[in-house]
Every structure is written in structure tokens, then in C-alpha cells.
Design a protein around this motif. Structure first.
Motif, PDB file in Angstrom:
ATOM      1  N   LEU A  29       0.834  -1.216   0.000  1.00 33.36           N
ATOM      2  CA  LEU A  29       0.000   0.000   0.000  1.00 33.36           C
ATOM      3  C   LEU A  29       0.859   1.252   0.000  1.00 33.36           C
ATOM      4  CD1 LEU A  29      -2.731  -1.142   2.556  1.00 33.36           C
ATOM      5  CD2 LEU A  29      -3.101  -0.644   0.134  1.00 33.36           C
ATOM      6  N   ALA A  30       2.070   1.134   0.573  1.00 30.34           N
ATOM      7  CA  ALA A  30       2.967   2.297   0.603  1.00 30.34           C
ATOM      8  C   ALA A  30       3.741   2.438  -0.704  1.00 30.34           C
ATOM      9  CB  ALA A  30       3.925   2.163   1.777  1.00 30.34           C
ATOM     10  N   GLY A  31       3.436   1.552  -1.644  1.00 29.26           N
ATOM     11  CA  GLY A  31       4.065   1.688  -2.958  1.00 29.26           C
ATOM     12  C   GLY A  31       5.479   1.156  -2.998  1.00 29.26           C
ATOM     13  N   GLU A  32       5.777   0.178  -2.112  1.00 32.01           N
ATOM     14  CA  GLU A  32       7.154  -0.346  -2.079  1.00 32.01           C
ATOM     15  C   GLU A  32       7.382  -1.462  -3.085  1.00 32.01           C
ATOM     16  OE1 GLU A  32       7.980  -1.341   2.024  1.00 32.01           O
ATOM     17  OE2 GLU A  32       7.271   0.623   2.693  1.00 32.01           O
ATOM     18  N   GLY A  33       6.347  -1.807  -3.809  1.00 32.38           N
ATOM     19  CA  GLY A  33       6.534  -2.816  -4.863  1.00 32.38           C
ATOM     20  C   GLY A  33       5.584  -3.983  -4.701  1.00 32.38           C
ATOM     21  N   THR A  34       5.909  -5.080  -5.392  1.00 32.57           N
ATOM     22  CA  THR A  34       5.068  -6.258  -5.338  1.00 32.57           C
ATOM     23  C   THR A  34       5.242  -6.925  -3.979  1.00 32.57           C
ATOM     24  OG1 THR A  34       6.821  -7.708  -6.106  1.00 32.57           O
ATOM     25  CG2 THR A  34       5.509  -6.633  -7.804  1.00 32.57           C
ATOM     26  N   PRO A  35       4.330  -7.845  -3.618  1.00 31.09           N
ATOM     27  CA  PRO A  35       4.480  -8.552  -2.331  1.00 31.09           C
ATOM     28  C   PRO A  35       5.865  -9.185  -2.202  1.00 31.09           C
ATOM     29  CG  PRO A  35       2.305  -8.962  -3.226  1.00 31.09           C
ATOM     30  CD  PRO A  35       3.031  -8.170  -4.258  1.00 31.09           C
ATOM     31  N   ASP A  36       6.353  -9.845  -3.244  1.00 25.63           N
ATOM     32  CA  ASP A  36       7.681 -10.470  -3.179  1.00 25.63           C
ATOM     33  C   ASP A  36       8.771  -9.442  -2.886  1.00 25.63           C
ATOM     34  OD1 ASP A  36       7.360 -13.193  -3.379  1.00 25.63           O
ATOM     35  OD2 ASP A  36       7.158 -13.145  -5.579  1.00 25.63           O
ATOM     36  N   GLU A  37       8.657  -8.305  -3.580  1.00 29.37           N
ATOM     37  CA  GLU A  37       9.663  -7.260  -3.376  1.00 29.37           C
ATOM     38  C   GLU A  37       9.630  -6.734  -1.948  1.00 29.37           C
ATOM     39  OE1 GLU A  37       9.456  -5.793  -8.028  1.00 29.37           O
ATOM     40  OE2 GLU A  37       8.597  -4.511  -6.455  1.00 29.37           O
ATOM     41  N   VAL A  38       8.406  -6.550  -1.419  1.00 29.25           N
ATOM     42  CA  VAL A  38       8.285  -6.043  -0.056  1.00 29.25           C
ATOM     43  C   VAL A  38       8.902  -7.047   0.918  1.00 29.25           C
ATOM     44  CG1 VAL A  38       6.667  -5.405   1.773  1.00 29.25           C
ATOM     45  CG2 VAL A  38       6.261  -4.643  -0.576  1.00 29.25           C
ATOM     46  N   VAL A  39       8.612  -8.346   0.704  1.00 29.62           N
ATOM     47  CA  VAL A  39       9.152  -9.381   1.593  1.00 29.62           C
ATOM     48  C   VAL A  39      10.671  -9.317   1.610  1.00 29.62           C
ATOM     49  CG1 VAL A  39       9.497 -11.870   1.852  1.00 29.62           C
ATOM     50  CG2 VAL A  39       7.190 -10.950   1.505  1.00 29.62           C
ATOM     51  N   SER A  40      11.260  -9.175   0.411  1.00 24.93           N
ATOM     52  CA  SER A  40      12.720  -9.212   0.399  1.00 24.93           C
ATOM     53  C   SER A  40      13.333  -7.896   0.877  1.00 24.93           C
ATOM     54  CB  SER A  40      13.250  -9.640  -0.968  1.00 24.93           C
ATOM     55  OG  SER A  40      13.016  -8.609  -1.890  1.00 24.93           O
ATOM     56  N   THR A  41      12.744  -6.734   0.471  1.00 21.73           N
ATOM     57  CA  THR A  41      13.360  -5.477   0.929  1.00 21.73           C
ATOM     58  C   THR A  41      13.159  -5.269   2.413  1.00 21.73           C
ATOM     59  OG1 THR A  41      11.402  -4.254   0.256  1.00 21.73           O
ATOM     60  CG2 THR A  41      13.250  -4.231  -1.278  1.00 21.73           C
ATOM     61  N   ARG A  42      11.997  -5.692   2.921  1.00 24.18           N
ATOM     62  CA  ARG A  42      11.786  -5.518   4.368  1.00 24.18           C
ATOM     63  C   ARG A  42      12.329  -6.710   5.179  1.00 24.18           C
ATOM     64  NH1 ARG A  42       6.278  -2.599   6.377  1.00 24.18           N
ATOM     65  NH2 ARG A  42       6.318  -0.786   4.987  1.00 24.18           N
ATOM     66  N   GLY A  43      12.820  -7.757   4.469  1.00 22.18           N
ATOM     67  CA  GLY A  43      13.353  -8.921   5.161  1.00 22.18           C
ATOM     68  C   GLY A  43      12.319  -9.602   6.039  1.00 22.18           C
ATOM     69  N   LEU A  44      11.165  -9.863   5.467  1.00 18.85           N
ATOM     70  CA  LEU A  44      10.050 -10.341   6.274  1.00 18.85           C
ATOM     71  C   LEU A  44       9.895 -11.861   6.283  1.00 18.85           C
ATOM     72  CD1 LEU A  44       7.338  -7.681   5.353  1.00 18.85           C
ATOM     73  CD2 LEU A  44       8.733  -7.790   7.418  1.00 18.85           C
ATOM     74  N   GLU A  45      10.742 -12.562   5.518  1.00 20.00           N
ATOM     75  CA  GLU A  45      10.483 -13.990   5.359  1.00 20.00           C
ATOM     76  C   GLU A  45      10.661 -14.747   6.684  1.00 20.00           C
ATOM     77  OE1 GLU A  45      10.690 -17.017   1.703  1.00 20.00           O
ATOM     78  OE2 GLU A  45      11.833 -15.161   1.698  1.00 20.00           O
ATOM     79  N   VAL A  46       9.772 -15.691   6.919  1.00 19.55           N
ATOM     80  CA  VAL A  46       9.841 -16.547   8.105  1.00 19.55           C
ATOM     81  C   VAL A  46      11.126 -17.378   8.036  1.00 19.55           C
ATOM     82  CG1 VAL A  46       8.850 -18.649   9.065  1.00 19.55           C
ATOM     83  CG2 VAL A  46       7.384 -16.689   8.551  1.00 19.55           C
ATOM     84  N   VAL A  47      11.829 -17.502   9.188  1.00 17.37           N
ATOM     85  CA  VAL A  47      13.045 -18.317   9.226  1.00 17.37           C
ATOM     86  C   VAL A  47      12.665 -19.720   9.678  1.00 17.37           C
ATOM     87  CG1 VAL A  47      15.314 -18.597  10.276  1.00 17.37           C
ATOM     88  CG2 VAL A  47      14.424 -16.300   9.750  1.00 17.37           C
ATOM     89  N   SER A  48      12.939 -20.708   8.830  1.00 20.62           N
ATOM     90  CA  SER A  48      12.644 -22.083   9.259  1.00 20.62           C
ATOM     91  C   SER A  48      13.892 -22.950   9.118  1.00 20.62           C
ATOM     92  CB  SER A  48      11.464 -22.646   8.444  1.00 20.62           C
ATOM     93  OG  SER A  48      11.704 -22.453   7.071  1.00 20.62           O
ATOM     94  N   ASP A  49      15.019 -22.241   8.920  1.00 15.98           N
ATOM     95  CA  ASP A  49      16.299 -22.928   8.759  1.00 15.98           C
ATOM     96  C   ASP A  49      16.763 -23.446  10.136  1.00 15.98           C
ATOM     97  OD1 ASP A  49      18.976 -23.568   7.946  1.00 15.98           O
ATOM     98  OD2 ASP A  49      19.550 -21.623   8.829  1.00 15.98           O
ATOM     99  N   ASP A  50      16.985 -24.787  10.271  1.00 13.85           N
ATOM    100  CA  ASP A  50      17.293 -25.405  11.565  1.00 13.85           C
ATOM    101  C   ASP A  50      18.570 -24.860  12.208  1.00 13.85           C
ATOM    102  OD1 ASP A  50      15.025 -26.818  11.464  1.00 13.85           O
ATOM    103  OD2 ASP A  50      15.963 -28.816  11.291  1.00 13.85           O
TER     104      ASP A  50
END
Lengths: 505, 493
Positions: free
Chosen positions: A426-447
Motif C-alpha cells: 500500500l505504501a508503494g514499495e513494490g510487489t508482495p515479493d519485493e516487499v518481503v525481500s526489501t523488508r526482510g520479512l520472510e519466516v526463518v525455518s532454517d534449523d
């Protein structure tokens, strides 16, 4: 003229004493490639006076020829509004002088409209939730040409009075218009503003579904005039009406009705009388101001346009066009409710929020109906409300909503992170994928990373760890919470729990 | 006077095709003739010498190169100044359009150009074609070459005078209530109003849209038919133009055979109120037709008597709307009101229309505005349209009985300038015979049949046929043309 001392009666109070008598006139600019009576282009925003010819400039000797595509669009609009289609009708000249009208008459239709006697059933959202279906009767839909545009330079208000000079752009002159006129709409007074808004909104949806117009209120390709008068409650006495123009959004339609009810009530309460006039709506403060005074003495000297042959659409053609109509909105709603397995209440909420098309498009992009509804009526409705805008005008597409739900389903974000993705889009930061990567939002499931964090949590909370070792599994929540906190909510909570129990078994 | 200007269009076309003369010679001869006599006639508002000569030279070159060119290529023509031409001003006889050069050609002009006819110039007319005498031209009247103290008829008086005086072999006029046929009768030339919709109105400054029609004027029936053939036919730019083949008017004009035809004299168009010399010439012409084998009967068209009343409601109503566009905003005269320091658009419009329109135009705008007003519409415009229907029914009933109708073209011969200026109603009555054809949309042709024995001035006889049967009037007129002594103007007098 409105004076500074004019009293505006609060809406709720006004409707205790008066019943509004309301009618709407909607002008739809058709999206034909060429104008109503000549071959000029109709593109929006071209350099002034570059889309003109002898016909639309009204040069001596020029003659009109009817655009068949415009007639087709008019018939399809008429059919979609359940109107009868004239077997034979004529254009008429509406005579009056104005500098932006090249011939000083507008070629329109008068007592022989192409379509008449129809209706549109609209779903009106109620304040207490849910919706109510109101049938708005259509008196007529007729074809006409648009005028040119005047630009008044120098005055304070952009109006002709007080301007130093005026510029005229005839690009718009001759663009085909369909004017849709309702009969008087009879509804409980408190519903009138919402009915007006719902009618214009749902008429727009229909026009868009027919693909006959861009129907953009902000660009003027859909224009709504509100005719309103007040009748003292139960008196049966009809009041004088005002005609409010320049209403440029759905929300403004509602506001204009509310304001005019309050204004009329103020004038009538003070023993004054309403002038029959056009009013201009002001977006900034939701008020109206006096425009041109109208009276029944306005005499347009209508007569049948002698330069044009009558329009006589064959019944075969009309039936052929009926076959091209999109699904009627009420039928579509019934079908979608069944497909989506929505309760009546779910459906009313969805329609009431203006989210039907948005949910449908989100579902079409692969999301479950329940999830689509959850986002549009939850997070996004809240945002629209905060911003004072319509859901459809939020800067996010149904496809993007579906993509975010896809991230959740894939376990890449959780619900909480998803809200941040919405915020970013909504803030115009890009597509959902782009927002996830630029904001570093991905869930960590790495053991590896999670294991280290779990080890640190165990080390920092020896008492809790001991309880778990002793078999108090419910105590694991405290360690999971500590891990989540350290990883700023981005940890895969399920995996963290598994690791805690593994390490302490 | 050069011999070339004595020849008709058909003869000129033949000589041009045979290489006996060039278009440059023919066109120059007519331009010289205009230079010689037009100061006395004022038939032309503009002479387009340069463009006419250029067209002529071009046609000559194409012929010399062996190119196949249209029949009338190289034969010059005059065009009523109501019809748009991109290379010459179009004023409509009004101050309102003084000096206005249209950015587009009328369809009929485009067809003249495509057929290679040099356009000699633009002919004078009553302002916006409103009048029966040419006295309402803002640029001064045209005079009748048979007697320059007299009017040439109107509103196509300039075209009529130009053809009658041999300034042009052919001319285009327009006819809303008789404006081709009546001046044709007054000046002794053939004038034809085609079926409504037979000739495109695109680019013709509109007077009354449902009545206006462009048509040819010439000194013979065949010449008129040849020009008719060039300009007629469907035009997609005019929605009222008929999408049907043009009747073979040239063949009909060559045929000229009335044997076995039934011709009806319209009882209501003759007798009382008609000048004796006109009536006598008309009776003589009818006698000739009977002798040539036509069966002549009398038919009744009772609604025709209401024609003028209906016409003077329909026509001004349409005029009031058609002339609204002359508002000084985009083209034409612009006048600022005197003594108003900072005039509004409305004040400029008003002052410009006041200065730009003449009295007759204003009279009709006021009449029409009134007739269309709310509360009066049904009584005036509505009733007039009903009369139109009745007149159309009279025509239909008459054409069940006869092939062609005949009447005098006008009740009188040409009157003196100023004679009827103070009496608009008397002038309106001059159109009594011609108006029904416009109201019903049927074709009508006026043929000169000689000089009235009381005034010595030309008399015209009008033939009327059903819509789309334009060829019928050419056939009958061509037959009568052979039997009567056509008036020949030896010199402007």
C-alpha cells in the motif's frame, strides 16, 4: 445566493421534519473511438482543439452523421437497465446559447428517447450492517453530444464571473453521451444519501461490465447530477428542487444529498423558499454553492433534428445485442454466494463494503473465498476507512492480495508478517515479493539459525528448561516466545516448538 | 460578346471533346463577359479568375495527353455564394461571413472539381438565401438582365442572372421554397430543384435543413440535366442524402417525349391573383403539350392553399436554430458593443448578431424563435408539420391520377426593385407555386416558355413529379422546350 448566515440543519434532525424527494441524472461518456456525429477522435487529455473538424466545430454547412457504435452502446445500456428500446426515435435540437456549444444547440433526444421504462436493483448498505435491495426506476436513457470545455482564466473561482478571459477547447464537443434519468426515488429519508451513492456506484459497475465507457468520475466520463427537494413530512406538498452538479466521486454523491437536505431544511425552517437553480458541489468541504438560476421559463425550443434520419433499430439487432449483455448484477450476486458458500450475512457485508468485485477477482487469482473476504473486509477495509477512500481505490490489486495469501499458504510469511507486506504494498514499495525481500520479512525455518536461537533461549531460562525436561511440555511456550522475540517474529513457530522439545527430551 | 458565351454547356462540351476549343479559351471568354456586364448586373460577389483558369488549363492538359475526362470537363460554372469553396470566400450574402474562406469544400463543389468544371466565381443571393428578389443581399441587389430596373428573383438571383446574361453557361443554386425555380422563371433560364436528398447538402450553408436542396441552372433542359448528373448522388456525409441510383436525367432530357403521358394542371395554382400575361403564356404552353400527345387534366390539391402558411412556420423555425451558430466565437464577424468597457461573451454575441444580420434574416429568426417556443410549439410548428403531411398526401393522390403536375412557376413576371420591399407578405406570396414541392420533397423544374404579352418579360412553367422521378420532369420539360420559342436575351438591357 448562499449567505454566510445560512443555517444548515443537521441531517438527522432535518429528516424528522421533511421527506426528501430525490432523482438522479447520470451522464456517461461512451468509449467509442470517434465522436457522436463525426469521425474525430475522442482520446482524453489531447492538446486543446486538436480533435476537431467542421462538424464538431459547427462550421457553416457541416452536417452530422450518427455514430452507429454509439447507438449500439445506448441500446446495450438500455437493455442492461431493463428498459424498452424504441422501435423508432429521433434526435432533437436543444436550443440555447453558450460559447462552448459550437452550434448553439445541442443535438440530443427529447420526447423520443432510445430507451425508457427500466430499473436497476441496487444493494444499499445499512448503517446497522447488511444491505437492503432498493429498486431504482429508470425513466429514460437517451443519446446526446457533449459540449466543449470553457476554461476561465484569472477569476478566483475558475468560474466565468470575474474571469479576465476564457479559453475554449472543443475536443470534448461532440463526444457521445448517454444520459440516464431516474424516476423519483421513494425510500425512507435516512436512506436517501446511501441509496444515491449505491445507485451511482452500481450503475458504474454495470457500465464497466458492459465495456461502453471508462466511467471515471474523476475524469468526468461519468457525471452525476442530484435533483433534490424537500416535502414537509406527511404534507404531500412538493418543494422546489435544486440540481447539484460537479459531484466527482461516489462518496460525494452521498455527501451532496446530505448537504442539500440540510440546506433545504435550513431555508424552509427560516420561512424562506428554495430557488430553482443548479448548485455546484465543493469536494473540499462537502458544501454546495449557487450556480445558474433555472426556471420553468427556460425554453430550449426543442424540435426534431432535421439533419438526421430517425433511428429505427430492428428487433433482430436489439435481440442480438441482448445476447451480448453481461450477467445481471443481482443474478451474479446469487451465483457467487452459492459458489463461495457465503452466508446471507457474509454476502451482505461483502456487497455493503463494495468488495464484491474485489473478492471475485481475488478468488479468480487463486485465493479461497473466505481468505479473500477476510483481507478485503478486514485489514484493507480498515485502511480504506482510515484514508477516507473507497476500497477499490486503494493502491493494491486483487492479484497482489492473492499473492500475499499465497505467501502465507506456502509458509513463507505468517499472518502477522502478512500485515506488514500489505503495509509495504500500500505504501508503494513494490510487489508482495519485493516487499518481503526489501523488508526482510520472510519466516526463518532454517534449523541452523533456529537451533542456535533455541540454545540461547534454553541457556537464558534454565528454570523453564528444567520444567520441560521434567515433562511440563506446556512450559515450552515461554521458550518459543523468547525465540520469536529474538527473531523479531520471523521464526517458524511450529519448527521452534519441535526443536525445543527435541533438545529437552 | 464572344461566340463562345452564346453556346450552351452541351455544345461547349462537344467542342471541347472534339478539340475545336480549349477550356482556357472558353473560361477566359466567360470571365471577359463577366468583366463586361457584371458591373451592371452584380450577379457575382467574387470572381475566381485564378482558380478557374488553373482548372481550365489542367483540363486542357489532361485532354491533350489523351486522358479520358468527364463530359463537362472544361465547361465553366458559377456557384451560389451559399456553397462552400476552399479557394474562394463564401459569404452567404451576409456581413456575418464577409471574407470567410471555408476550410472545406461542399460535396457538390468537390464533385464539380472532380468533373473538371472551372468555377468562375460565387454568385449573389438574398442574405442566407432568404428572399425572392435578391434585394436582401448585404452586398447590394443583383439586377435582371432583361431589365436592369427589375429584380432577377431570388434567392439564387445571381446564378440566374449570370446564366441568362451569358456570364456562365451553368450555375448551381439552392432552393428552399422556390429559390432556383422562381429566379429561373424571372430571368428566362431553366432551374431544377431535385428530389429532397437527391443532392448532398454537406457544405451548403443551411437555411432550412428539411427544405434546402442544391440544383442546376442552365439555358437548356439538357444542360441542366448534365450538371444535375455531376452533382447528384448519395453522400455519406449527409444523413438525409438518398442512397439510391440517380435517375437517368440526361437520357430523359434527350428523349423529350410526352405522347401518352398524363399531365395534371394544379387547380389551386392559377387563375385569380395570377398576372394575365403569365396565365396566358402558361395556357399556351399546356395547349402545346396537349397537341404533342399528352393527356391534360385538371387535378385538385386542396392543401396547397395552406402551403405558404406552413412554410413560413417550418422555415423560420429551422432558420432560428441553424443561424444560432453565428455567434462571433469561432469565425465570422465579431463586434464589441459600443460603450460597454468590458463586454461579456453574451454581449459580444448579441452585438455581433445585431450588426451581422440584415432585417429579413432577423425577421425570420424572431418568427422561428416564437414558433418553437414552449406553449406555441403545437399550435405553430406542430400544425405546420401536419400541413406538410397533408400536402404530401395531395401530391400522392395527384400522382395516382397523373404522371406529372404543371403550374406557372410564379404568379407574376419580374417586378421593379423596391416595389415590394415594404410589403414582406406580398413578396412571400410570390412563392405560392414553388413551396409545395419543398414541403413534400418532390422534384420541380421551371422551364422558360416565352415572354408575357403584358410585360414582355420571361415566364416560367413548373413541372412537378413524385420523389425520385426527377427524370420525368426533364422528359416533359425537354418536350415542351422544343415546342415553345424560348426567350433569348440578345443583350443586357
Amino acid at each position: 445566493m448562499t449567505t454566510a448566515t445560512q443555517k444548515i440543519v443537521p441531517f438527522d434532525e432535518a429528516i424528522t421534519r421533511y421527506d426528501p424527494v430525490m432523482g438522479l441524472e447520470v451522464h456517461v461518456e461512451l468509449n467509442t473511438a470517434t465522436k457522436m456525429f463525426c469521425g474525430c477522435a475522442t482520446a482524453f487529455g489531447a492538446e486543446p482543439n486538436t480533435q476537431v473538424c467542421p462538424v464538431c466545430l459547427g462550421l457553416p454547412g457541416a452536417l452530422p452523421v450518427v455514430n452507429a457504435k454509439a447507438v449500439e452502446s445506448a441500446i446495450r445500456i438500455g437493455l442492461a437497465l431493463s428498459c424498452d428500446i424504441a422501435e423508432w426515435c429521433r434526435f432533437a435540437r436543444k436550443n440555447y446559447f453558450y460559447p462552448d456549444m459550437p452550434k448553439n444547440f445541442q443535438t440530443s433526444q427529447y420526447d423520443e428517447p432510445i430507451a425508457f421504462d427500466g430499473y436497476l436493483d441496487v444493494e444499499v448498505p445499512l448503517e446497522e450492517g447488511g444491505t437492503r435491495t432498493v429498486r431504482v426506476e429508470i425513466e429514460r436513457a437517451h443519446m446526446e453530444e457533449d459540449t466543449g470545455k470553457s476554461l476561465h482564466v484569472g477569476g478566483a473561482t475558475g468560474r466565468i464571473h470575474g474571469a479576465d478571459h476564457s479559453l475554449l477547447d472543443y475536443n470534448r464537443a461532440g463526444i457521445p453521451l448517454i444520459e440516464i434519468v431516474t424516476r423519483t426515488i421513494h425510500v425512507p429519508a435516512e436512506l436517501a444519501p446511501a441509496v444515491a451513492r449505491a445507485f451511482v456506484t452500481q450503475l458504474r459497475d454495470l457500465i464497466v461490465a458492459l465495456d461502453v465507457s471508462d466511467a471515471r468520475m474523476d475524469q468526468g466520463s461519468l457525471r452525476a447530477d442530484v435533483n433534490l427537494s424537500l416535502s414537509p413530512k406527511d404534507s404531500g406538498v412538493l418543494g422546489t428542487r435544486s440540481e447539484t452538479k460537479n459531484v466527482n466521486s461516489f462518496r460525494s454523491v452521498e455527501r451532496a444529498v446530505r448537504y442539500e437536505i440540510g440546506r433545504h431544511a435550513g431555508v424552509l425552517d427560516a420561512g424562506g423558499s428554495i430557488l430553482q437553480e443548479t448548485r455546484h458541489f465543493h469536494e473540499a468541504n462537502g458544501s454546495t454553492s449557487a450556480g445558474r438560476e433555472k426556471s420553468d421559463a427556460d425554453d430550449y425550443r426543442y424540435f426534431p433534428e432535421p439533419d438526421l434520419a430517425p433511428v429505427a433499430p430492428s428487433r433482430e439487432w436489439v435481440e442480438e445485442l441482448r445476447g451480448t449483455l453481461p450477467e445481471p448484477p443481482s443474478e451474479r450476486r446469487r451465483r457467487l454466494q452459492a459458489e463461495w458458500e457465503f452466508s446471507d450475512l457474509d454476502m451482505r457485508d461483502t456487497v455493503g463494503a463494495g468488495a464484491l468485485d474485489l473478492v471475485a477477482a481475488t478468488v479468480a487469482a487463486g485465493t479461497t473465498p473466505a481468505a479473500a473476504k477476510k483481507w478485503w473486509l478486514g485489514e484493507l477495509a480498515r485502511r480504506a476507512n482510515e484514508d477516507g477512500t473507497d476500497l477499490a481505490d486503494l493502491p493494491i490489486t486483487p492479484e497482489q492480495v492473492a499473492a500475499i495469501q499465497g505467501l502465507i499458504d506456502a509458509g513463507r510469511v505468517n499472518d502477522k508478517l502478512a500485515r506488514q507486506v500489505f503495509e509495504g504494498v500500500l505504501a508503494g514499495e513494490g510487489t508482495p515479493d519485493e516487499v518481503v525481500s526489501t523488508r526482510g520479512l520472510e519466516v526463518v525455518s532454517d534449523d541452523g539459525a533456529l537451533g542456535d536461537a533455541v540454545d540461547r533461549a534454553i541457556e537464558a531460562n534454565p528454570d523453564v528448561a528444567q520444567k520441560i525436561r521434567d515433562g511440563k511440555v506446556q512450559a515450552a511456550g515461554a521458550l518459543i516466545g523468547a525465540v520469536m522475540k529474538e527473531m523479531r517474529g520471523q521464526a517458524d513457530a511450529g519448527r521452534v516448538r519441535e526443536l525445543v522439545l527435541e533438545k529437552l527430551s | 460578346m464572344s461566340d463562345l458565351t452564346r453556346l450552351g454547356a452541351a455544345e461547349l462540351a462537344e467542342k471541347l471533346a472534339g478539340g475545336e476549343v480549349t477550356s482556357v479559351d472558353v473560361t477566359r471568354a466567360h470571365l471577359e463577359r463577366i468583366g463586361e456586364v457584371d458591373s451592371r448586373l452584380h450577379a457575382f460577389l467574387h470572381v475566381g479568375e485564378e482558380s478557374a483558369m488553373a482548372t481550365a488549363a489542367d483540363v486542357d492538359a489532361r485532354r491533350a495527353a489523351g486522358e479520358d475526362v468527364p463530359t463537362l470537363a472544361g465547361v465553366p460554372v458559377a456557384v451560389k455564394d451559399l456553397i462552400n469553396t476552399t479557394d474562394q470566400p463564401t459569404t452567404a450574402g451576409s456581413r456575418m461571413l464577409e471574407g470567410w474562406v471555408p476550410p472545406y469544400d461542399a460535396t457538390v463543389v468537390a464533385r464539380l472539381r472532380a468533373a473538371g468544371l472551372p468555377i468562375l466565381g460565387k454568385t449573389n443571393l438574398d442574405e442566407f438565401a432568404m428572399g425572392s428578389s435578391n434585394e436582401h443581399s448585404a452586398y447590394g441587389p443583383t439586377r435582371n438582365p432583361w431589365d436592369t430596373d427589375r429584380i432577377p428573383g431570388g434567392s439564387s438571383g445571381g446564378s440566374a442572372a449570370a446564366v441568362a446574361s451569358h456570364e456562365a453557361p451553368l450555375a448551381l443554386g439552392t432552393d428552399t421554397g422556390g429559390s432556383i425555380r422562381q429566379p429561373g422563371a424571372m430571368t428566362g433560364v431553366v432551374g431544377m430543384k431535385p428530389t429532397y436528398g437527391g443532392v448532398s447538402r454537406y457544405g451548403v450553408v443551411a437555411m432550412a435543413s428539411s427544405l434546402d436542396q442544391v440544383g442546376p441552372m442552365a439555358r437548356s433542359v439538357l444542360d441542366a440535366a448534365l450538371l444535375h448528373e455531376v452533382v447528384a448522388g448519395h453522400d455519406p456525409l449527409d444523413s438525409t442524402s438518398i442512397d439510391a441510383p440517380v435517375p437517368d436525367v440526361v437520357a430523359a432530357a434527350r428523349r423529350g417525349d410526352v405522347s401518352g403521358l398524363k399531365i395534371g394542371i394544379v387547380r389551386e395554382l392559377g387563375g385569380e391573383g395570377f398576372q394575365p400575361g403569365v396565365q396566358a403564356a402558361f395556357d399556351g404552353a399546356v395547349e402545346q403539350l396537349a397537341q404533342a400527345g399528352a393527356e391534360v387534366v385538371e387535378v385538385a390539391c386542396p392543401s396547397f392553399r395552406h402551403g405558404i402558411a406552413a412554410y413560413y412556420l417550418v422555415m423560420p423555425s429551422e432558420v432560428s436554430s441553424n443561424l444560432a451558430r453565428f455567434d462571433a466565437m469561432r469565425y465570422g464577424l465579431r463586434v464589441s458593443p459600443e460603450g460597454v468597457p468590458d463586454p461579456s461573451a453574451e454581449q459580444v454575441m448579441s452585438a455581433s448578431r445585431d450588426a451581422g444580420f440584415g432585417d429579413e434574416v432577423k425577421r425570420r429568426i424572431v418568427l422561428g424563435t416564437y414558433a418553437l417556443s414552449s406553449g406555441y410549439y403545437d399550435a405553430y410548428y406542430g400544425s405546420a408539420q401536419k400541413v406538410r403531411t397533408l400536402i404530401a398526401r395531395d401530391f400522392a393522390a395527384a400522382f395516382e391520377q397523373v404522371d406529372v403536375l404543371v403550374s406557372p412557376t410564379a404568379p407574376t413576371t419580374a417586378w421593379r426593385l423596391g416595389e415590394k420591399s415594404d410589403d414582406p407578405l406580398a413578396m412571400y406570396l410570390e412563392d405560392v407555386c414553388t413551396i409545395p414541392a419543398n414541403l413534400a420533397g418532390v422534384p420541380g423544374l421551371s422551364l422558360p416558355v416565352g415572354l408575357a404579352d403584358d410585360t414582355g418579360l420571361p415566364v416560367g412553367v413548373q413541372f412537378l413529379a413524385p420523389a425520385l422521378a426527377d427524370d420525368r420532369v426533364y422528359n416533359v420539360a425537354a418536350a415542351l422546350e422544343r415546342l415553345v420559342a424560348a426567350p433569348v436575351l440578345e443583350e443586357v438591357r
